[in-house]
Enzyme design. Structure first.
Site, PDB file in Angstrom:
ATOM      1  CB  SER A 228      16.450  21.213  43.612  1.00 31.78           C
ATOM      2  OG  SER A 228      17.745  20.724  43.421  1.00 31.78           O
TER       3      SER A 228
ATOM      4  CG  HIS B  15      18.916  18.789  47.554  1.00 36.97           C
ATOM      5  ND1 HIS B  15      17.569  18.631  47.810  1.00 36.97           N
ATOM      6  CD2 HIS B  15      19.031  19.053  46.220  1.00 36.97           C
ATOM      7  CE1 HIS B  15      16.896  18.775  46.669  1.00 36.97           C
ATOM      8  NE2 HIS B  15      17.756  19.037  45.707  1.00 36.97           N
TER       9      HIS B  15
END
Length: 244
Positions: free
Chosen positions: A134, A170
């Site tokens: 991330s 994501h």
């Protein structure tokens, strides 16, 4: 031991619930170690939790995950002050740097205050595998999409720039990410952008994308490129990694 050339593994994964610990390292973290080429001794992995404010409870969980995996873990903490006297020396001794997710905007600001932008570039150039999830993925690129500034996703365009692309993380679980990536690529805010579903990672040798890999079946990576006044998306099928 060092990777044969500058190597980055940028991911939307790497952790899973553990059998006897809160978390374990999943296949993407193990693949980062594999990419380093280390053999004949325990791998040396640095955990960087800047993006979640060096949260002590998560550092403890990662330390346990490293014990289970058989890795020697060095946490790099910057709050309230650096926990290592020689940060650059410690980074350059590692096989892998694994950067946790959280706020990429805060991560970049704090790293620059401590000169870590330059340290990580030197580590990358000398063969330390740079990796993370991330925010720990976006940081290596030109920028990407982030919720660092609030609930509404916004672009970040001042990441470290080791890789000359944007990065979307994501991609399959946050409904706002795909349309925002397309808009930012179409209007030139982001360059060609490489995106990952949760459980997927992208391997770069130098600045060349050489492979997509996954720890979860059925997931994918994507290249989003500008075309005219819009953006087009190309799906990349990853290689499924063995479960560690």
């Amino acid at each position: 031991m060092a990777a044969s050339e500058p190597t980055i593994l940028a991911t939307s994964g790497g952790h899973r619930p553990g059998a006897h610990t809160m978390i374990e390292f999943d296949a993407l973290v193990h693949h980062a170690v594999e990419l380093s080429g280390v053999h004949g001794r325990r791998p040396r992995v640095m955990y960087v939790g800047t993006a979640i404010g060096d949260a002590e409870h998560f550092t403890a969980r990662v330390t346990e995950a490293a014990r289970v995996a058989g890795f020697d873990l060095t946490p790099l903490q910057l709050f309230p002050m650096p926990n290592l006297a020689d940060i650059e020396g410690a980074v350059l001794e590692q096989d892998v740097v694994w950067v946790m997710g959280g706020s990429v905007a805060n991560l970049l600001a704090v790293w620059r205050v401590h000169g870590l932008d330059a340290v990580f570039r030197r580590a990358w150039e000398t063969g330390v595998v740079l990796s993370g999830v991330s925010a720990g993925s976006i940081c290596w690129f030109q920028g990407g999409t982030t919720d660092s500034y609030g609930r509404e996703l916004r672009p970040v365009t001042d990441a470290l720039g080791l890789l000359p692309y944007g990065n979307g993380v994501h991609y399959d679980v946050d409904a706002g990410r795909r349309p925002l990536v397309h808009r930012l690529v179409a209007d030139g805010t982001l360059p060609t952008t490489h995106c990952t579903d949760d459980g997927v990672g992208l391997v770069y040798r130098g600045t060349t994308l050489v492979e997509a890999v996954a720890e979860t079946a059925g997931k994918a990576a994507y290249l989003v490129e500008r075309e005219g006044d819009g953006a087009v998306e190309h799906r990349l099928e990853p290689r499924l990694l063995p479960r560690p």
